[in-house]
Design a protein around this motif. Structure first.
Motif, mmCIF file in Angstrom:
data_model
loop_
_atom_site.group_PDB
_atom_site.id
_atom_site.type_symbol
_atom_site.label_atom_id
_atom_site.label_comp_id
_atom_site.label_asym_id
_atom_site.label_seq_id
_atom_site.Cartn_x
_atom_site.Cartn_y
_atom_site.Cartn_z
ATOM 1 N N PHE A 166 0.927 -1.144 -0.003
ATOM 2 C CA PHE A 166 -0.023 -0.092 0.056
ATOM 3 C C PHE A 166 0.925 1.495 0.079
ATOM 4 C CE2 PHE A 166 -2.369 3.520 2.024
ATOM 5 C CZ PHE A 166 -3.622 3.470 1.134
ATOM 6 N N GLY A 167 0.806 2.055 -1.158
ATOM 7 C CA GLY A 167 1.473 3.257 -1.255
ATOM 8 C C GLY A 167 0.418 4.421 -1.072
ATOM 9 N N ASN A 168 0.377 5.299 -0.487
ATOM 10 C CA ASN A 168 -0.676 6.330 -0.514
ATOM 11 C C ASN A 168 -0.018 7.598 -1.086
ATOM 12 O OD1 ASN A 168 -2.524 7.982 0.946
ATOM 13 N ND2 ASN A 168 -2.675 6.915 2.848
ATOM 14 N N VAL A 169 -0.867 8.816 -1.349
ATOM 15 C CA VAL A 169 -0.792 9.666 -2.314
ATOM 16 C C VAL A 169 0.669 10.350 -2.116
ATOM 17 C CG1 VAL A 169 -3.072 9.999 -2.320
ATOM 18 C CG2 VAL A 169 -1.769 11.584 -0.597
ATOM 19 N N ASN A 170 1.338 10.802 -3.168
ATOM 20 C CA ASN A 170 2.329 11.573 -3.268
ATOM 21 C C ASN A 170 3.749 10.940 -3.077
ATOM 22 O OD1 ASN A 170 1.208 14.084 -4.209
ATOM 23 N ND2 ASN A 170 0.644 14.579 -2.016
ATOM 24 N N LEU A 171 3.654 9.715 -3.509
ATOM 25 C CA LEU A 171 4.824 8.809 -3.128
ATOM 26 C C LEU A 171 5.842 9.154 -4.380
ATOM 27 C CD1 LEU A 171 6.446 6.450 -1.788
ATOM 28 C CD2 LEU A 171 4.990 4.851 -3.055
ATOM 29 N N THR A 172 7.005 9.339 -3.989
ATOM 30 C CA THR A 172 8.105 9.872 -5.001
ATOM 31 C C THR A 172 9.148 8.697 -4.915
ATOM 32 O OG1 THR A 172 7.538 11.852 -5.035
ATOM 33 C CG2 THR A 172 9.658 11.241 -5.951
ATOM 34 N N PHE A 173 9.518 8.030 -6.223
ATOM 35 C CA PHE A 173 10.617 7.151 -6.480
ATOM 36 C C PHE A 173 11.478 7.893 -7.382
ATOM 37 C CE2 PHE A 173 6.733 4.351 -6.339
ATOM 38 C CZ PHE A 173 7.163 3.490 -5.408
ATOM 39 N N VAL A 174 12.677 7.920 -6.718
ATOM 40 C CA VAL A 174 13.739 8.503 -7.739
ATOM 41 C C VAL A 174 14.695 7.249 -8.022
ATOM 42 C CG1 VAL A 174 15.824 10.245 -7.881
ATOM 43 C CG2 VAL A 174 13.668 10.750 -6.521
ATOM 44 N N ASP A 175 14.419 6.536 -8.884
ATOM 45 C CA ASP A 175 14.702 5.284 -9.371
ATOM 46 C C ASP A 175 15.974 5.239 -10.189
ATOM 47 O OD1 ASP A 175 12.530 5.910 -10.833
ATOM 48 O OD2 ASP A 175 12.237 3.703 -11.404
ATOM 49 N N ASP A 176 16.867 5.917 -10.035
ATOM 50 C CA ASP A 176 18.029 5.689 -11.000
ATOM 51 C C ASP A 176 18.620 4.439 -11.111
ATOM 52 O OD1 ASP A 176 17.556 8.504 -11.275
ATOM 53 O OD2 ASP A 176 19.323 9.198 -11.029
ATOM 54 N N VAL A 177 18.352 3.819 -9.982
ATOM 55 C CA VAL A 177 18.889 2.292 -9.877
ATOM 56 C C VAL A 177 17.680 1.656 -8.828
ATOM 57 C CG1 VAL A 177 21.653 2.735 -9.908
ATOM 58 C CG2 VAL A 177 20.200 2.779 -7.677
ATOM 59 N N GLU A 178 18.031 0.328 -8.646
ATOM 60 C CA GLU A 178 16.960 -0.413 -8.075
ATOM 61 C C GLU A 178 16.331 0.124 -6.775
ATOM 62 O OE1 GLU A 178 16.871 -4.735 -10.080
ATOM 63 O OE2 GLU A 178 17.958 -4.704 -8.179
ATOM 64 N N ILE A 179 14.993 0.203 -6.487
ATOM 65 C CA ILE A 179 14.137 0.226 -5.641
ATOM 66 C C ILE A 179 13.702 -1.313 -5.212
ATOM 67 C CG2 ILE A 179 12.508 1.187 -4.045
ATOM 68 C CD1 ILE A 179 13.370 4.002 -5.591
ATOM 69 N N ARG A 180 13.835 -2.076 -4.253
ATOM 70 C CA ARG A 180 13.113 -3.137 -3.999
ATOM 71 C C ARG A 180 12.478 -2.931 -2.731
ATOM 72 N NH1 ARG A 180 13.774 -6.938 -7.318
ATOM 73 N NH2 ARG A 180 15.362 -7.081 -8.711
ATOM 74 N N ILE A 181 11.059 -3.195 -2.953
ATOM 75 C CA ILE A 181 10.031 -3.053 -1.801
ATOM 76 C C ILE A 181 9.309 -4.654 -1.667
ATOM 77 C CG2 ILE A 181 7.944 -2.055 -0.992
ATOM 78 C CD1 ILE A 181 8.596 0.237 -2.725
ATOM 79 N N GLY A 182 9.678 -5.109 -0.341
ATOM 80 C CA GLY A 182 9.183 -6.359 -0.124
ATOM 81 C C GLY A 182 7.348 -6.696 -0.106
ATOM 82 N N ASP A 183 6.971 -7.627 0.506
ATOM 83 C CA ASP A 183 5.619 -7.908 0.695
ATOM 84 C C ASP A 183 5.177 -7.325 1.997
ATOM 85 O OD1 ASP A 183 5.831 -9.641 -1.475
ATOM 86 O OD2 ASP A 183 6.109 -11.517 -0.139
ATOM 87 N N GLY A 184 4.037 -6.808 1.863
ATOM 88 C CA GLY A 184 3.196 -6.303 3.067
ATOM 89 C C GLY A 184 3.581 -5.008 3.492
ATOM 90 N N VAL A 185 4.207 -4.047 2.560
ATOM 91 C CA VAL A 185 4.586 -2.826 3.087
ATOM 92 C C VAL A 185 3.570 -1.921 2.884
ATOM 93 C CG1 VAL A 185 6.481 -1.042 2.330
ATOM 94 C CG2 VAL A 185 7.231 -3.361 2.334
ATOM 95 N N MET A 186 3.604 -0.986 4.121
ATOM 96 C CA MET A 186 2.814 0.315 3.837
ATOM 97 C C MET A 186 3.568 1.523 3.686
ATOM 98 S SD MET A 186 -0.221 -0.981 6.751
ATOM 99 C CE MET A 186 0.828 -0.293 7.989
#
Length: 142
Positions: free
Chosen positions: A21-41
């Motif tokens: 679950f990612g709420n409003v205005n989430l910003t990813f500066v993903d020049d390289v990998e961003i790894r997000i696991g299961d059940g993350v809020m």
């Protein structure tokens, strides 16, 4: 679920697990990998940035930068307006307090808050009996 609006530099470098679950205005500066696991809020207005710039001004003349991946393990909760900087790993079940700036790794099953973000306590079975995540006892001032 990822609520709009959200922003990503590329998008293709973001890998999200199940039950996210990612709420409003989430910003990813993903020049390289961003790894997000299961059940993350992730609460509103959080920034995950894999890229920074050198401290010395002579090294910034040509907009030089560095990038390091971010890893957020399973069942992490990140509070509103937090910023996670390049190269950080947030361990299983950790809670990051609102407004924190995460500059270094956070161990599993801990509550971490502040600027810079620091561990303030471990998450224990006592937390199964409460809805909140108290950091410390309230203080009284004379």
């Amino acid at each position: 679920m990822l609520l709009p609006p959200f922003h990503a530099g590329f998008g293709s470098n973001v890998h999200i697990g199940d039950d996210f679950f990612g709420n409003v205005n989430l910003t990813f500066v993903d020049d390289v990998e961003i790894r997000i696991g299961d059940g993350v809020m992730i609460a509103p207005s959080v920034t995950l940035t894999t890229t920074g710039h050198p401290v010395h001004p002579e090294l910034r003349v040509d907009f030089r930068r560095f990038s390091e991946p971010i890893v957020i393990e399973d069942k992490v909760w990140i509070g509103s307006n937090a910023v996670v900087l390049p190269g950080v790993r947030i361990g299983y079940g950790a809670v990051i307090g609102a407004g924190s700036v995460v500059t270094s790794d956070i161990p599993a099953m801990t509550v971490a808050v502040g600027v810079p973000c620091r561990v303030v306590r471990h998450i224990t079975d006592d937390d199964l009996r409460t809805r909140s995540a108290p950091v410390e006892e309230p203080r009284t001032y004379a």
